[in-house]
Design a protein around this motif. Structure first.
Motif, mmCIF file in Angstrom:
data_model
loop_
_atom_site.group_PDB
_atom_site.id
_atom_site.type_symbol
_atom_site.label_atom_id
_atom_site.label_comp_id
_atom_site.label_asym_id
_atom_site.label_seq_id
_atom_site.Cartn_x
_atom_site.Cartn_y
_atom_site.Cartn_z
ATOM 1 N N GLN A 89 0.872 -1.305 -0.023
ATOM 2 C CA GLN A 89 0.054 -0.067 0.131
ATOM 3 C C GLN A 89 0.820 1.227 -0.092
ATOM 4 O O GLN A 89 1.549 1.587 1.005
ATOM 5 C CB GLN A 89 -0.816 0.210 1.194
ATOM 6 C CG GLN A 89 -1.734 -0.972 1.351
ATOM 7 C CD GLN A 89 -3.081 -0.842 0.798
ATOM 8 O OE1 GLN A 89 -3.318 -0.965 -0.299
ATOM 9 N NE2 GLN A 89 -3.892 -0.473 1.714
ATOM 10 N N PHE A 90 1.027 1.923 -1.165
ATOM 11 C CA PHE A 90 1.848 3.007 -1.060
ATOM 12 C C PHE A 90 1.289 4.344 -0.693
ATOM 13 O O PHE A 90 0.304 4.720 -1.134
ATOM 14 C CB PHE A 90 2.349 3.240 -2.746
ATOM 15 C CG PHE A 90 3.771 4.212 -2.814
ATOM 16 C CD1 PHE A 90 4.925 3.665 -2.678
ATOM 17 C CD2 PHE A 90 3.270 5.431 -2.938
ATOM 18 C CE1 PHE A 90 5.994 4.548 -2.681
ATOM 19 C CE2 PHE A 90 4.615 6.506 -2.945
ATOM 20 C CZ PHE A 90 5.868 5.667 -2.807
ATOM 21 N N ARG A 91 1.770 4.759 0.564
ATOM 22 C CA ARG A 91 1.237 6.037 1.092
ATOM 23 C C ARG A 91 1.900 7.126 0.252
ATOM 24 O O ARG A 91 3.191 7.621 0.673
ATOM 25 C CB ARG A 91 1.591 5.986 2.528
ATOM 26 C CG ARG A 91 1.115 4.722 3.217
ATOM 27 C CD ARG A 91 -0.370 4.496 3.125
ATOM 28 N NE ARG A 91 -0.963 3.656 3.760
ATOM 29 C CZ ARG A 91 -2.067 3.046 3.905
ATOM 30 N NH1 ARG A 91 -3.167 3.814 3.456
ATOM 31 N NH2 ARG A 91 -2.622 2.074 4.597
ATOM 32 N N ARG B 104 12.390 12.152 -1.091
ATOM 33 C CA ARG B 104 11.375 12.771 -0.359
ATOM 34 C C ARG B 104 11.934 13.467 0.963
ATOM 35 O O ARG B 104 11.386 14.397 1.461
ATOM 36 C CB ARG B 104 10.224 11.955 -0.333
ATOM 37 C CG ARG B 104 9.517 11.793 -1.709
ATOM 38 C CD ARG B 104 8.252 10.853 -1.367
ATOM 39 N NE ARG B 104 8.677 9.580 -1.049
ATOM 40 C CZ ARG B 104 8.922 8.524 -1.905
ATOM 41 N NH1 ARG B 104 8.809 8.838 -3.334
ATOM 42 N NH2 ARG B 104 9.069 7.379 -1.437
ATOM 43 N N GLU C 267 11.707 -2.566 1.948
ATOM 44 C CA GLU C 267 10.384 -3.132 1.862
ATOM 45 C C GLU C 267 10.275 -3.968 0.488
ATOM 46 O O GLU C 267 9.395 -4.970 0.440
ATOM 47 C CB GLU C 267 9.143 -2.080 2.236
ATOM 48 C CG GLU C 267 7.760 -2.899 2.423
ATOM 49 C CD GLU C 267 6.645 -1.764 2.513
ATOM 50 O OE1 GLU C 267 7.000 -0.690 2.494
ATOM 51 O OE2 GLU C 267 5.483 -2.216 2.769
ATOM 52 N N TYR C 268 10.595 -3.107 -0.497
ATOM 53 C CA TYR C 268 10.366 -3.874 -1.921
ATOM 54 C C TYR C 268 11.758 -3.892 -2.547
ATOM 55 O O TYR C 268 12.030 -2.779 -3.641
ATOM 56 C CB TYR C 268 9.238 -3.089 -2.790
ATOM 57 C CG TYR C 268 9.138 -1.532 -2.543
ATOM 58 C CD1 TYR C 268 10.165 -0.729 -3.138
ATOM 59 C CD2 TYR C 268 8.188 -1.264 -1.653
ATOM 60 C CE1 TYR C 268 9.906 0.464 -2.840
ATOM 61 C CE2 TYR C 268 8.208 0.313 -1.338
ATOM 62 C CZ TYR C 268 9.002 0.908 -2.141
ATOM 63 O OH TYR C 268 8.768 2.254 -1.759
ATOM 64 N N ASP D 199 13.061 11.539 7.086
ATOM 65 C CA ASP D 199 12.502 11.231 5.869
ATOM 66 C C ASP D 199 10.837 11.313 5.805
ATOM 67 O O ASP D 199 10.371 11.663 6.817
ATOM 68 C CB ASP D 199 12.922 9.650 5.696
ATOM 69 C CG ASP D 199 12.926 9.180 4.165
ATOM 70 O OD1 ASP D 199 12.599 9.901 3.449
ATOM 71 O OD2 ASP D 199 13.262 8.144 4.005
ATOM 72 N N ASP D 200 10.347 10.915 4.502
ATOM 73 C CA ASP D 200 9.104 10.972 4.586
ATOM 74 C C ASP D 200 8.296 9.957 5.437
ATOM 75 O O ASP D 200 7.078 10.355 5.728
ATOM 76 C CB ASP D 200 8.436 11.373 3.048
ATOM 77 C CG ASP D 200 8.813 9.986 2.277
ATOM 78 O OD1 ASP D 200 9.786 9.175 2.534
ATOM 79 O OD2 ASP D 200 7.924 9.519 1.272
ATOM 80 N N LEU D 201 8.760 8.687 5.214
ATOM 81 C CA LEU D 201 8.079 7.704 5.730
ATOM 82 C C LEU D 201 8.849 6.419 6.301
ATOM 83 O O LEU D 201 9.948 6.384 5.912
ATOM 84 C CB LEU D 201 7.165 7.137 4.518
ATOM 85 C CG LEU D 201 6.366 5.811 4.651
ATOM 86 C CD1 LEU D 201 5.089 5.985 3.923
ATOM 87 C CD2 LEU D 201 7.042 4.553 4.523
ATOM 88 N N ALA E 210 8.730 2.692 7.395
ATOM 89 C CA ALA E 210 8.202 1.367 7.031
ATOM 90 C C ALA E 210 9.026 0.337 7.646
ATOM 91 O O ALA E 210 8.805 0.276 8.755
ATOM 92 C CB ALA E 210 8.045 1.175 5.522
ATOM 93 N N THR E 211 9.699 -0.389 7.113
ATOM 94 C CA THR E 211 10.454 -1.459 7.756
ATOM 95 C C THR E 211 11.854 -0.975 8.605
ATOM 96 O O THR E 211 12.177 -1.643 9.468
ATOM 97 C CB THR E 211 11.231 -2.568 6.723
ATOM 98 O OG1 THR E 211 12.174 -1.744 6.081
ATOM 99 C CG2 THR E 211 10.055 -3.098 6.019
ATOM 100 N N GLY E 212 12.125 0.217 8.591
ATOM 101 C CA GLY E 212 13.150 0.853 8.864
ATOM 102 C C GLY E 212 14.557 0.542 8.399
ATOM 103 O O GLY E 212 15.452 1.198 9.046
ATOM 104 N N GLY E 213 14.350 -0.025 7.314
ATOM 105 C CA GLY E 213 15.656 -0.550 6.673
ATOM 106 C C GLY E 213 16.678 0.631 6.344
ATOM 107 O O GLY E 213 17.726 0.600 6.564
ATOM 108 N N THR E 214 15.788 1.634 5.565
ATOM 109 C CA THR E 214 16.415 2.955 5.089
ATOM 110 C C THR E 214 17.104 3.729 6.401
ATOM 111 O O THR E 214 18.180 4.332 6.446
ATOM 112 C CB THR E 214 15.479 3.873 4.329
ATOM 113 O OG1 THR E 214 14.888 2.910 3.511
ATOM 114 C CG2 THR E 214 16.284 4.943 3.684
#
Ligand code: AMP
Length: 188
Positions: free
Chosen positions: A32-34, A71, A108-109, A131-133, A135-139
């Motif tokens: 689901q891309f936010r 972003r 995540e992908y 950052d903007d978002l 997700a998994t926290g990898g970045t």
């Protein structure tokens, strides 16, 4: 003022949340891309976004803001302008003209790499990561590791959106980084 559900979430941001568009199955099925681009189109809402992110931090507690391409640059530049803090660019591979250090990480992908100039940080510089978002926290974890490897103190991270069910908030907290966000989308 805050509810603690992983990331520190500021309440009453439904006005901004309503402007984040959800695109199902992008960039691959099941994601689901936010999409914050719809929030960015609204100038007053972008200003409120930055003002409310600034309200989540103590400007005296960091020296520099690190933004993650692309972003994250939008958020870090606006915060940097408002707070008169310098900013460090964490860039996609091959973009930096000077000597760079890099780190590879899982998304995540897919996988990715970020780089920074090796002379951007002075030892002990306290860096706020944005950052903007989340997700998994990898970045964000890769950014934290890269910055810490250069001598930075990284204890705070700030996002517009948190996806708490993907585990990024837990990962950052476990690494000693306190994550904040303006809104969360549960169940992703
Ligand atoms: P992660 O490393 O999994 O925390 O992913 C965070 C980075 O990927 C951010 O830079 C986001 O812009 C982007 N990203 C990951 N998942 C999503 C998503 N579901 N919607 C929008 N952006 C995402």
């Amino acid at each position: 003022m805050f509810i603690k559900t992983g990331a520190k979430i500021m309440t009453d941001n439904d006005d901004l949340r309503a402007l984040v568009r959800t695109i199902p199955d992008y960039p691959k099925p099941g994601i689901q891309f936010r999409d914050v681009s719809t929030l960015l189109l609204d100038g007053p809402a972008f200003r409120r976004t930055i003002d409310r992110m600034i309200a989540l931090v103590n400007p005296g507690s960091f020296d520099l803001i690190a933004g993650i391409e692309a972003r994250g640059f939008i958020v870090s530049a606006a915060m940097s302008y408002a707070l008169e803090k310098g900013k460090v660019m964490l860039r996609k591979p091959g973009k930096l003209p000077g000597t760079a250090v890099s780190i590879d990480y899982a998304l995540e992908y897919g996988t990715d790499r970020i780089e920074m100039h090796d002379d951007a940080i002075l030892p002990g510089h306290r860096v706020l990561l944005v950052d903007d978002l989340l997700a998994t926290g990898g970045t964000a974890m890769a950014a934290t590791t890269l910055l810490r490897g250069q001598g930075a103190v990284v204890e705070q991270a700030l996002f517009i959106v948190d996806l708490p069910d993907l585990g990024g908030t837990r990962k950052l907290t476990a690494a000693g980084v306190d994550p904040g966000a303006l809104m969360a989308f549960a169940g992703d």
